[in-house]
Write a protein that holds these residues in place. Structure first.
Motif, PDB file in Angstrom:
ATOM      1  N   THR A 303     -78.562  19.650 -64.455  1.00 36.97           N
ATOM      2  CA  THR A 303     -79.864  20.091 -63.966  1.00 36.97           C
ATOM      3  C   THR A 303     -80.097  19.645 -62.518  1.00 36.97           C
ATOM      4  N   VAL A 347     -78.050  13.841 -55.825  1.00 32.10           N
ATOM      5  CA  VAL A 347     -79.287  13.941 -56.606  1.00 32.10           C
ATOM      6  C   VAL A 347     -79.013  13.436 -58.020  1.00 32.10           C
ATOM      7  N   SER A 348     -79.832  12.511 -58.489  1.00 34.64           N
ATOM      8  CA  SER A 348     -79.616  11.998 -59.846  1.00 34.64           C
ATOM      9  C   SER A 348     -80.901  11.384 -60.402  1.00 34.64           C
ATOM     10  N   GLY A 351     -79.828   7.973 -61.745  1.00 35.06           N
ATOM     11  CA  GLY A 351     -79.256   7.114 -60.698  1.00 35.06           C
ATOM     12  C   GLY A 351     -77.996   6.414 -61.156  1.00 35.06           C
ATOM     13  N   THR A 356     -71.556  11.449 -60.003  1.00 34.37           N
ATOM     14  CA  THR A 356     -72.383  11.526 -58.789  1.00 34.37           C
ATOM     15  C   THR A 356     -72.195  10.255 -57.949  1.00 34.37           C
ATOM     16  N   ALA A 400     -82.996  16.662 -72.444  1.00 34.81           N
ATOM     17  CA  ALA A 400     -83.138  17.847 -71.586  1.00 34.81           C
ATOM     18  C   ALA A 400     -84.142  17.543 -70.472  1.00 34.81           C
ATOM     19  N   SER A 401     -83.679  17.635 -69.260  1.00 37.95           N
ATOM     20  CA  SER A 401     -84.523  17.267 -68.118  1.00 37.95           C
ATOM     21  C   SER A 401     -85.539  18.367 -67.805  1.00 37.95           C
ATOM     22  N   MET A 408     -87.581  17.114 -58.514  1.00 39.07           N
ATOM     23  CA  MET A 408     -86.467  17.255 -57.553  1.00 39.07           C
ATOM     24  C   MET A 408     -86.743  18.456 -56.649  1.00 39.07           C
ATOM     25  N   LYS A 487     -81.144  24.973 -70.299  1.00 38.33           N
ATOM     26  CA  LYS A 487     -82.160  24.413 -71.202  1.00 38.33           C
ATOM     27  C   LYS A 487     -82.005  25.021 -72.589  1.00 38.33           C
ATOM     28  N   GLU A 490     -78.616  23.855 -74.379  1.00 39.12           N
ATOM     29  CA  GLU A 490     -78.440  22.445 -74.751  1.00 39.12           C
ATOM     30  C   GLU A 490     -79.346  22.005 -75.897  1.00 39.12           C
ATOM     31  N   LYS A 605     -78.412  11.014 -72.391  1.00 41.35           N
ATOM     32  CA  LYS A 605     -79.220  11.197 -71.186  1.00 41.35           C
ATOM     33  C   LYS A 605     -78.515  10.714 -69.925  1.00 41.35           C
ATOM     34  N   VAL A 607     -75.110   9.714 -68.134  1.00 38.80           N
ATOM     35  CA  VAL A 607     -73.667   9.896 -68.341  1.00 38.80           C
ATOM     36  C   VAL A 607     -72.904   8.952 -67.413  1.00 38.80           C
TER      37      VAL A 607
HETATM   38  C1  F6R Z   1     -79.783  18.682 -68.636  1.00 37.59           C
HETATM   39  C2  F6R Z   1     -79.635  17.366 -68.038  1.00 37.59           C
HETATM   40  C3  F6R Z   1     -78.331  17.012 -67.428  1.00 37.59           C
HETATM   41  C4  F6R Z   1     -78.536  16.072 -66.235  1.00 37.59           C
HETATM   42  C5  F6R Z   1     -77.175  15.596 -65.700  1.00 37.59           C
HETATM   43  C6  F6R Z   1     -77.323  14.731 -64.458  1.00 37.59           C
HETATM   44  O1  F6R Z   1     -81.064  18.897 -69.108  1.00 37.59           O
HETATM   45  O2  F6R Z   1     -80.537  16.574 -68.062  1.00 37.59           O
HETATM   46  O3  F6R Z   1     -77.613  18.144 -67.062  1.00 37.59           O
HETATM   47  O4  F6R Z   1     -79.244  16.738 -65.252  1.00 37.59           O
HETATM   48  O5  F6R Z   1     -76.504  14.878 -66.690  1.00 37.59           O
HETATM   49  O6  F6R Z   1     -78.091  13.599 -64.733  1.00 37.59           O
HETATM   50  P1  F6R Z   1     -78.717  12.724 -63.587  1.00 37.59           P
HETATM   51  O7  F6R Z   1     -79.755  13.520 -62.887  1.00 37.59           O
HETATM   52  O8  F6R Z   1     -79.265  11.536 -64.281  1.00 37.59           O
HETATM   53  O9  F6R Z   1     -77.583  12.375 -62.647  1.00 37.59           O
END
Ligand code: F6R
Length: 610
Positions: A303, A347-348, A351, A356, A400-401, A408, A487, A490, A605, A607
């Motif tokens: 996302t 972007v994360s 974090g 990333t 799910a973000s 963002m 969305k 997932e 959430k 990774v």
């Molecule tokens: C989907 C979702 C993931 C995150 C991805 C990056 O809804 O949440 O695709 O966007 O794992 O995560 P961040 O932004 O924490 O680096």
């Protein structure tokens, strides 16, 4: 990826650990376990599956104790099973370890330990840590842990306990997050802030190669080599209620509804009093520096990566610098062309995303300036970047973000205007128009949720039994199609794909047949004719087309089977509005399919492994 908690104090550890795990369950939910020290021994409870399974074997009396650790697992080495669940103990149950990360040299270490007669009971990489502690223990846990860490390769955060030193937890961090929560004579160890927020807002954030020795008398911080570390206490500005469901059935729905407020936080303090300028006090960028950048790379995953695709349109339009958007897991393996004239934006939300973070390090090593866009203050990516802008979405718990994505986008809108001001590529009038439109967005999102939620909940009925869905759009709408499809797939497990609408006829149109659901996002007035033709192409194949369109666009609306209208705004700012109905649609389809919305299968959430 995996949540760790630890507690030492004078309260019953069981409920504190279980509550902490509940707050960390978004990090993994393949199995869970806790271990408490009680009267000369350690009691370990583990269950496969969600935390609720563990809750069923824990009673009001058992286990007892005021010191313990807990873990919620996202399986990497070894399938979800009781033996593979954490906490792990060694051969004689004198030591306990919970771990997040991957020990890359575990096979070699395991063979050596097995030759020395250590008996392994799991398939995990983690178990080598506890056997190594057993091997190295000579009456002092932190010394043993130091010797063990010297042998480990990989990324890890772990917490160890020893029966012989019952009032002590030793926590170490290497590339996986770990914090220590501080309260009067009560101390908490956790992978993330929500686990301790109910008890304290004061935390130490451990850095790589740091260790905390936690006893009831306090916390001693040092490097793994043994040098004392003097660290400031970080006070979190999140409210404990932000990490609760507050009456909503799911965190995802709560977070969708929180979006107007989250957007207001993202804008707050970033506009001049007369609304003529965007301000980023936290940034140290001169007009000369912006002028110097020949290229911008945006690197992220999932996302967050989708927010970068929207940003490409904004930055190229307003700042007139070419932008490349890269998937972080691909970026560093293709020797990207960056140098000191490149700005890399990573972007994360969490974090902590391993890919990333690796991309950030790659960009820095090539001399590029790195700007991080993050949500969790004090997380690794913002701390390693040259500059940071926070999105201020508050804690996001659903896997799910939603609100992090929308914030963002808001930060990218603001940054694009800010860069354009510095570079002189935007007029004062245009800046004021865009700022006015931006300021309206939080209220427009609130109204949109209010006006469309019931309709979308009903619309979801027609998706419940579908096997697939297609999302199409052009320009910024294509970027939102990508996010809408992600969305839906997932959380509802419906196969969903997004296509640039003009690309369909180059292959994918073969999949469109009678009643196949197509969601057409059509908000870009400047290319509406083209989009309209693409809608007609799928309608000619008898697809069932739902359109997300600007209110009042009669011509497009008339041709659609179903319509979701979004309020009007500047053409380049529509994405914040367009995504909201798609989030709601995914939510209600998943709800009606009986899916596990906040914790979709196979996902986590944060990774923190590659
Ligand atoms: C989907 C979702 C993931 C995150 C991805 C990056 O809804 O949440 O695709 O966007 O794992 O995560 P961040 O932004 O924490 O680096």
């Amino acid at each position: 990826m995996c949540g760790i908690v630890g507690y030492i104090g004078d309260s019953t550890a069981r409920s504190i650990l279980m509550d902490g795990l509940n707050k960390l369950e978004y990090r993994g939910y393949d199995s869970a376990g806790i271990a408490l020290y009680n009267q000369g021994q350690v009691e370990v409870y583990k269950q496969v599956g969600k935390l609720e399974n563990l809750e069923q074997v824990i009673t009001d009396e058992k286990p007892q104790g005021t010191v313990g650790v807990g873990h919620t697992r996202w399986a990497t080495h070894g399938r979800p099973s009781v033996p593979n669940s954490h906490p792990h103990t060694g051969c004689d149950d004198d030591f306990v370890v919970v771990h997040n990360g991957i020990i890359e040299n575990y096979l070699q270490l395991k063979e050596e330990l097995q030759e020395g007669e250590h008996l392994f009971t799991s398939e995990t990489d983690t178990e080598v840590i506890v056997h190594l502690i057993e091997e190295e223990y000579r009456g002092n846990l932190e010394s043993a842990v130091r010797r063990v860490v010297a042998k480990l390769e990989g990324s890890y955060a772990f917490v160890a306990m020893a029966v012989q030193e019952p009032q002590k937890l030793v926590a170490v961090r290497q590339d996986s997050p770990l914090i220590i929560g501080l309260k009067d004579q009560e101390y908490f160890v956790a992978s993330d802030i929500p686990a301790v927020l109910k008890h304290t807002k004061d935390v130490y954030i451990l850095d790589d190669e740091e260790m905390a020795v936690v006893t009831q008398n306090g916390v001693e911080l040092s490097t793994v080599e043994g040098e004392t570390v003097d660290k400031e206490v970080f006070t979190v500005d999140w409210d404990p209620g932000m990490a609760e469901k507050s009456g909503y059935e799911h965190f995802m729905l709560k977070e969708i509804h929180e979006q107007p407020e989250a957007l207001r936080r993202a804008i707050s303090g970033r506009l001049s009093n007369d609304n003529s300028q965007v301000i980023f006090d936290e940034l140290n960028l001169s007009p000369a520096e912006i002028e110097k950048y020949e290229k911008i790379y945006i690197v992220a995953c999932g996302t967050a990566y989708h927010s970068g695709i929207v940003a490409k349109y904004l930055l190229e339009d307003l700042v007139e610098i070419p932008v490349e958007v890269d998937i972080a897991s691909e970026f560093r393996y293709r020797d990207p062309l960056l140098d000191e004239n490149t700005l890399a934006i990573v972007v994360s939300q969490s974090g902590e995303t391993a890919d990333t973070l690796a991309a950030l390090r790659e960009a820095k090593s090539k001399g590029a300036q790195v700007l991080a866009i993050g949500n969790v203050v004090g997380s690794t990516i913002p701390r390693e970047a040259d500059q940071v802008v926070y999105i201020h979405a508050g804690p996001e718990i659903a896997v799910a973000s939603t609100k992090a994505y929308i914030n963002m986008l808001m930060v990218f809108y603001l940054l694009s205007i800010y860069f354009a001001q510095l570079k002189g590529t935007i007029s004062a009038t245009r800046t004021e128009e865009l700022i006015q439109a931006l300021k309206n967005l939080p209220n427009q999102v609130a109204q949109l949720i209010k006006d469309s939620e019931d309709t979308i909940a009903k619309l979801a009925d027609s998706y419940v039994d579908q096997n697939s869905a297609f999302f199409i759009g052009r320009g910024v709408d294509y970027a939102i199609a990508l996010e809408g499809a992600l969305k839906l797939k997932e959380i509802s497990y419906i196969y969903a794909e997004a296509y640039a609408a003009g690309e369909l006829k180059h292959g994918t149109l073969a999949l469109i047949e009678e009643d196949v659901p197509v969601i057409a996002i059509a908000t870009q007035e400047s290319i509406m004719d083209k989009m309209f033709s693409n809608i007609q192409e799928v309608q000619a194949r008898e697809a069932h087309v739902t359109g997300v369109v600007l209110a009042g666009n009669e011509e497009v609306t008339r041709s659609l089977d179903r319509v979701i209208e979004i309020p009007s705004t500047e053409e380049i700012l529509t994405s914040i509005l367009t995504v909201v109905p798609l989030q709601l649609l995914a939510y209600y389809v998943a709800l009606k399919r009986g899916c596990d919305i906040d914790q979709p299968r196979n996902l986590a959430k944060s990774v923190t492994v590659e």
